[in-house]
Enzyme design. Sequence first.
Site, PDB file in Angstrom:
ATOM      1  N   GLY A   1       1.207  -1.583   0.180  1.00  0.00           N
ATOM      2  CA  GLY A   1       0.002  -0.199   0.041  1.00  0.00           C
ATOM      3  C   GLY A   1       0.668   1.814  -0.128  1.00  0.00           C
TER       4      GLY A   1
ATOM      5  CD  GLN B   1       3.495   6.157   2.422  1.00  0.00           C
ATOM      6  OE1 GLN B   1       2.503   5.191   2.214  1.00  0.00           O
ATOM      7  NE2 GLN B   1       4.536   5.009   3.025  1.00  0.00           N
TER       8      GLN B   1
ATOM      9  CB  CYS C   1       5.549   2.493   7.161  1.00  0.00           C
ATOM     10  SG  CYS C   1       4.901   4.393   6.035  1.00  0.00           S
ATOM     11  CG  LEU C   2       6.825   0.898   1.599  1.00  0.00           C
ATOM     12  CD1 LEU C   2       6.454   1.028  -0.018  1.00  0.00           C
ATOM     13  CD2 LEU C   2       7.845   0.129   1.506  1.00  0.00           C
TER      14      LEU C   2
ATOM     15  CG  HIS D   1      -0.225   1.154   7.227  1.00  0.00           C
ATOM     16  ND1 HIS D   1       0.140   0.961   7.963  1.00  0.00           N
ATOM     17  CD2 HIS D   1      -0.065   2.400   6.264  1.00  0.00           C
ATOM     18  CE1 HIS D   1       2.018   1.338   7.609  1.00  0.00           C
ATOM     19  NE2 HIS D   1       1.362   2.204   7.034  1.00  0.00           N
ATOM     20  CD  GLU D   2      -1.109   2.340   2.552  1.00  0.00           C
ATOM     21  OE1 GLU D   2      -0.826   4.381   3.052  1.00  0.00           O
ATOM     22  OE2 GLU D   2      -0.225   1.476   2.951  1.00  0.00           O
TER      23      GLU D   2
ATOM     24  CG  HIS E   1      -0.012   6.889   5.099  1.00  0.00           C
ATOM     25  ND1 HIS E   1       1.550   7.097   5.812  1.00  0.00           N
ATOM     26  CD2 HIS E   1       0.749   4.957   5.148  1.00  0.00           C
ATOM     27  CE1 HIS E   1       2.086   6.507   6.022  1.00  0.00           C
ATOM     28  NE2 HIS E   1       1.708   5.041   5.634  1.00  0.00           N
TER      29      HIS E   1
HETATM   30 NI    NI Z   1       2.710   3.285   6.063  1.00  0.00          NI
END
Ligand code: NI
Length: 172
Positions: free
Chosen positions: A46, A51, A94-95, A136-137, A140
């Site tokens: 995701g 991000q 998380c990226l 999660h997204e 963000h």
């Molecule tokens: Ni993340």
Amino acid sequence: MAIRPIIFLPDKQLRLVSEPVVKIDKSVKELVADMFETMYDAPGVGLAAIQVGVPKRVITIDATRGDDEKDPIAMINPEIVWESDETIAHEEGCLSIPDYLDMVIRPERVRARFLDADGKQQEIEADGLLARVIQHEIDHINGVLFIDHLSKLKRDRVVKKFTKAAKRIAAE
Ligand code: NI
């Protein structure tokens, strides 16, 4: 399509509340295409637009695993309209917080409403990994990170580690 650079903790942009998309124009469609390319390249399940430094309420998801056929889902202006009372703990990463995993407790199932890339309203009910990634997204785009669901002690420790690493890179 292009891979866009991902921003990392402690970048302050990650704390912005993203703005709703008013019109799904060419730039939004390009953003979605780039986000998929960036997400698959990372690789991740995701990605939220913030991000890659774009404070718009756009997320991309593909919660399939391994050899399963790809199932790319783009959500514009997504919102959770229902969540189960039952919660489940699962490891999350998380990226934007690379190489850090921890257990997060979230509702097990959710229903989300969103616009697809053609501007059509959609609603899906999800469980398992997909439910987790959606939550999660959406966090963000509200400026919330998965470490916010951990204890303050753990969160402070992670932020400190990434702040130190960023300073070290800046000094090189
Ligand atoms: Ni993340």
